[in-house]
Design a protein around this motif. Structure first.
Motif, PDB file in Angstrom:
ATOM      1  N   ASN A 259     -70.640 -30.007  85.831  1.00 43.82           N
ATOM      2  CA  ASN A 259     -71.302 -30.924  84.904  1.00 43.82           C
ATOM      3  C   ASN A 259     -70.390 -32.098  84.548  1.00 43.82           C
ATOM      4  OD1 ASN A 259     -73.778 -29.602  84.747  1.00 43.82           O
ATOM      5  ND2 ASN A 259     -73.128 -28.275  83.091  1.00 43.82           N
ATOM      6  N   HIS A 260     -69.099 -31.815  84.403  1.00 43.60           N
ATOM      7  CA  HIS A 260     -68.131 -32.880  84.115  1.00 43.60           C
ATOM      8  C   HIS A 260     -68.109 -33.919  85.236  1.00 43.60           C
ATOM      9  CE1 HIS A 260     -64.481 -34.859  82.727  1.00 43.60           C
ATOM     10  NE2 HIS A 260     -63.962 -34.702  83.920  1.00 43.60           N
ATOM     11  N   LEU A 261     -68.359 -33.471  86.463  1.00 41.89           N
ATOM     12  CA  LEU A 261     -68.351 -34.359  87.621  1.00 41.89           C
ATOM     13  C   LEU A 261     -69.728 -34.939  87.927  1.00 41.89           C
ATOM     14  CD1 LEU A 261     -66.010 -32.280  89.983  1.00 41.89           C
ATOM     15  CD2 LEU A 261     -65.421 -34.368  88.724  1.00 41.89           C
ATOM     16  N   GLY A 262     -70.682 -34.747  87.022  1.00 43.85           N
ATOM     17  CA  GLY A 262     -72.003 -35.333  87.201  1.00 43.85           C
ATOM     18  C   GLY A 262     -72.850 -34.662  88.270  1.00 43.85           C
ATOM     19  N   CYS A 263     -72.602 -33.368  88.509  1.00 40.57           N
ATOM     20  CA  CYS A 263     -73.327 -32.650  89.567  1.00 40.57           C
ATOM     21  C   CYS A 263     -74.569 -31.923  89.062  1.00 40.57           C
ATOM     22  CB  CYS A 263     -72.404 -31.659  90.264  1.00 40.57           C
ATOM     23  SG  CYS A 263     -70.908 -32.403  90.964  1.00 40.57           S
TER      24      CYS A 263
ATOM     25  N   PRO B 184     -63.041 -23.075 100.097  1.00 40.91           N
ATOM     26  CA  PRO B 184     -62.920 -24.522 100.327  1.00 40.91           C
ATOM     27  C   PRO B 184     -63.581 -25.348  99.219  1.00 40.91           C
ATOM     28  CG  PRO B 184     -63.558 -23.398 102.347  1.00 40.91           C
ATOM     29  CD  PRO B 184     -63.692 -22.403 101.243  1.00 40.91           C
ATOM     30  N   THR B 185     -64.717 -24.853  98.722  1.00 42.97           N
ATOM     31  CA  THR B 185     -65.430 -25.576  97.668  1.00 42.97           C
ATOM     32  C   THR B 185     -64.640 -25.546  96.362  1.00 42.97           C
ATOM     33  OG1 THR B 185     -67.570 -25.039  98.671  1.00 42.97           O
ATOM     34  CG2 THR B 185     -67.584 -25.713  96.357  1.00 42.97           C
ATOM     35  N   ARG B 186     -64.128 -24.363  95.983  1.00 36.23           N
ATOM     36  CA  ARG B 186     -63.373 -24.254  94.735  1.00 36.23           C
ATOM     37  C   ARG B 186     -62.097 -25.087  94.792  1.00 36.23           C
ATOM     38  NH1 ARG B 186     -64.160 -18.836  95.711  1.00 36.23           N
ATOM     39  NH2 ARG B 186     -61.912 -18.503  95.866  1.00 36.23           N
ATOM     40  N   LYS B 187     -61.462 -25.128  95.949  1.00 36.57           N
ATOM     41  CA  LYS B 187     -60.225 -25.899  96.091  1.00 36.57           C
ATOM     42  C   LYS B 187     -60.464 -27.363  95.770  1.00 36.57           C
ATOM     43  CE  LYS B 187     -56.582 -27.079  99.405  1.00 36.57           C
ATOM     44  NZ  LYS B 187     -56.070 -26.876 100.790  1.00 36.57           N
ATOM     45  N   ARG B 188     -61.561 -27.924  96.281  1.00 36.73           N
ATOM     46  CA  ARG B 188     -61.863 -29.325  96.028  1.00 36.73           C
ATOM     47  C   ARG B 188     -62.439 -29.537  94.628  1.00 36.73           C
ATOM     48  NH1 ARG B 188     -59.618 -32.646  96.577  1.00 36.73           N
ATOM     49  NH2 ARG B 188     -61.252 -34.234  96.606  1.00 36.73           N
ATOM     50  N   LEU B 189     -63.208 -28.562  94.154  1.00 39.20           N
ATOM     51  CA  LEU B 189     -63.844 -28.689  92.847  1.00 39.20           C
ATOM     52  C   LEU B 189     -62.813 -28.849  91.738  1.00 39.20           C
ATOM     53  CD1 LEU B 189     -66.471 -28.623  91.174  1.00 39.20           C
ATOM     54  CD2 LEU B 189     -66.242 -26.125  91.085  1.00 39.20           C
ATOM     55  N   TYR B 190     -61.724 -28.097  91.834  1.00 37.08           N
ATOM     56  CA  TYR B 190     -60.714 -28.119  90.774  1.00 37.08           C
ATOM     57  C   TYR B 190     -59.549 -29.057  91.077  1.00 37.08           C
ATOM     58  CZ  TYR B 190     -63.304 -24.164  88.947  1.00 37.08           C
ATOM     59  OH  TYR B 190     -64.298 -23.361  88.436  1.00 37.08           O
ATOM     60  N   ALA B 191     -59.646 -29.802  92.160  1.00 35.84           N
ATOM     61  CA  ALA B 191     -58.589 -30.762  92.480  1.00 35.84           C
ATOM     62  C   ALA B 191     -58.610 -31.916  91.478  1.00 35.84           C
ATOM     63  CB  ALA B 191     -58.766 -31.299  93.895  1.00 35.84           C
ATOM     64  N   ALA B 192     -57.442 -32.473  91.227  1.00 39.78           N
ATOM     65  CA  ALA B 192     -57.342 -33.575  90.260  1.00 39.78           C
ATOM     66  C   ALA B 192     -58.157 -34.787  90.694  1.00 39.78           C
ATOM     67  CB  ALA B 192     -55.878 -33.959  90.073  1.00 39.78           C
ATOM     68  N   ASP B 193     -58.315 -34.967  92.006  1.00 35.81           N
ATOM     69  CA  ASP B 193     -59.051 -36.124  92.522  1.00 35.81           C
ATOM     70  C   ASP B 193     -60.459 -35.762  92.987  1.00 35.81           C
ATOM     71  OD1 ASP B 193     -58.282 -34.601  94.688  1.00 35.81           O
ATOM     72  OD2 ASP B 193     -57.721 -36.313  95.948  1.00 35.81           O
ATOM     73  N   ALA B 194     -61.007 -34.674  92.463  1.00 28.73           N
ATOM     74  CA  ALA B 194     -62.373 -34.283  92.841  1.00 28.73           C
ATOM     75  C   ALA B 194     -63.346 -35.410  92.494  1.00 28.73           C
ATOM     76  CB  ALA B 194     -62.773 -33.006  92.119  1.00 28.73           C
ATOM     77  N   PRO B 195     -64.228 -35.801  93.417  1.00 28.45           N
ATOM     78  CA  PRO B 195     -65.138 -36.934  93.177  1.00 28.45           C
ATOM     79  C   PRO B 195     -66.335 -36.548  92.326  1.00 28.45           C
ATOM     80  CG  PRO B 195     -65.588 -35.996  95.304  1.00 28.45           C
ATOM     81  CD  PRO B 195     -64.415 -35.220  94.754  1.00 28.45           C
ATOM     82  N   ARG B 196     -66.938 -37.529  91.709  1.00 27.03           N
ATOM     83  CA  ARG B 196     -68.182 -37.320  90.980  1.00 27.03           C
ATOM     84  C   ARG B 196     -69.337 -37.219  91.972  1.00 27.03           C
ATOM     85  NH1 ARG B 196     -68.202 -37.776  85.707  1.00 27.03           N
ATOM     86  NH2 ARG B 196     -70.458 -38.177  85.688  1.00 27.03           N
ATOM     87  N   CYS B 197     -70.334 -36.422  91.620  1.00 33.21           N
ATOM     88  CA  CYS B 197     -71.495 -36.255  92.492  1.00 33.21           C
ATOM     89  C   CYS B 197     -72.465 -37.424  92.388  1.00 33.21           C
ATOM     90  CB  CYS B 197     -72.243 -34.973  92.128  1.00 33.21           C
ATOM     91  SG  CYS B 197     -71.369 -33.457  92.519  1.00 33.21           S
ATOM     92  N   ASN B 198     -72.556 -38.030  91.205  1.00 31.99           N
ATOM     93  CA  ASN B 198     -73.601 -39.017  90.956  1.00 31.99           C
ATOM     94  C   ASN B 198     -73.185 -40.458  91.226  1.00 31.99           C
ATOM     95  OD1 ASN B 198     -71.811 -38.982  88.817  1.00 31.99           O
ATOM     96  ND2 ASN B 198     -73.378 -39.275  87.247  1.00 31.99           N
ATOM     97  N   VAL B 199     -71.964 -40.654  91.699  1.00 30.53           N
ATOM     98  CA  VAL B 199     -71.494 -41.987  92.073  1.00 30.53           C
ATOM     99  C   VAL B 199     -70.854 -41.876  93.448  1.00 30.53           C
ATOM    100  CG1 VAL B 199     -70.003 -43.926  91.502  1.00 30.53           C
ATOM    101  CG2 VAL B 199     -71.072 -42.601  89.666  1.00 30.53           C
TER     102      VAL B 199
END
Length: 227
Positions: free
Chosen positions: A35-39, A74-89
């Motif tokens: 939710n924080h990442l707009g997903c 693989p998904t969790r690794k990217r999800l919690y990465a500091a540079d994880a992208p937003r879904c809605n942009v």
């Protein structure tokens, strides 16, 4: 010894199939992060249901990893990465043309409205059908003698297709998620948009807001690029 081996095997099987005691805790954590990442994972309630899985798919499509809806390693690794992208942009895909246009990414299940200056006017998730709509260049307009734009269209099955904008032969266009004429309810929730969890009959299904934006954007001649 044999009995011990049997007990150990049973214990191993139990540990393999039994959910962890804190499953709701890590699911809630993932929901909050999504939710924080707009997903749009829905309520952070610890339930790994379809709504939350749709958010995982949106994140996976944004990252270009397998869209399986699972919180795998693989998904969790990217999800919690500091540079994880937003879904809605999301950036407009390379090689999708120049100038004022609509861009559709079937891999990402995403739509961009791009202005004359190359800046994104609006973007959002969609549902389509890759078996009907192929990649290529199209244009908003009349096809097969059918009207280009219909504010309140109806499908052959009687469903309401609001803000219908035709851009490919013969009945393919943008429109709001179909609604039932008796109740006005959509045939599926908005959180399906931006995922591969459903498919249309060929058209591009959008939220009510995004379908209105497409309607307004296509008031004049508009190219469409499907990538």
């Amino acid at each position: 010894m044999r009995r011990l081996l049997v007990l150990l095997a049973a214990l191993a099987l139990t540990l393999t199939v039994a959910p962890p005691a804190d499953a709701a805790v890590w699911v809630t954590k993932a929901q909050k992060r999504l939710n924080h990442l707009g997903c749009n994972a829905g309520p952070a309630d610890g339930d790994l249901g379809q709504w939350t899985r749709s958010a995982v798919v949106r994140f996976q499509s944004r990252e270009g990893i397998e869209q399986n809806g699972r919180l795998d390693q693989p998904t969790r690794k990217r999800l919690y990465a500091a540079d994880a992208p937003r879904c809605n942009v999301r950036p407009v895909p390379a090689g999708s043309g120049k100038g004022r246009r609509i861009v559709i990414s079937q891999r990402q299940n995403w739509v961009w409205l791009v202005g004359r200056n190359g800046k994104v006017v609006s973007q959002a998730g969609m549902v389509d059908n890759t078996g009907v709509l192929g990649r290529g260049s199209y244009h908003v307009g009349s096809y097969c003698g059918r009207t280009a734009r219909i504010k309140a269209n109806r499908s052959s099955g009687g469903l309401l297709l609001d803000n219908f904008v035709r851009f490919a032969p013969c009945g393919i266009g943008f429109h709001r998620i179909p609604r039932y004429p008796d109740s006005g309810n959509q045939i599926h929730a908005d959180w399906i948009l931006g995922t591969n969890m459903s498919q249309s009959h060929g058209c591009i299904r959008l939220s009510a807001r995004m379908s209105q934006r497409v309607w307004d954007f296509t008031a004049r001649s508009t190219p469409v690029r499907v990538v």
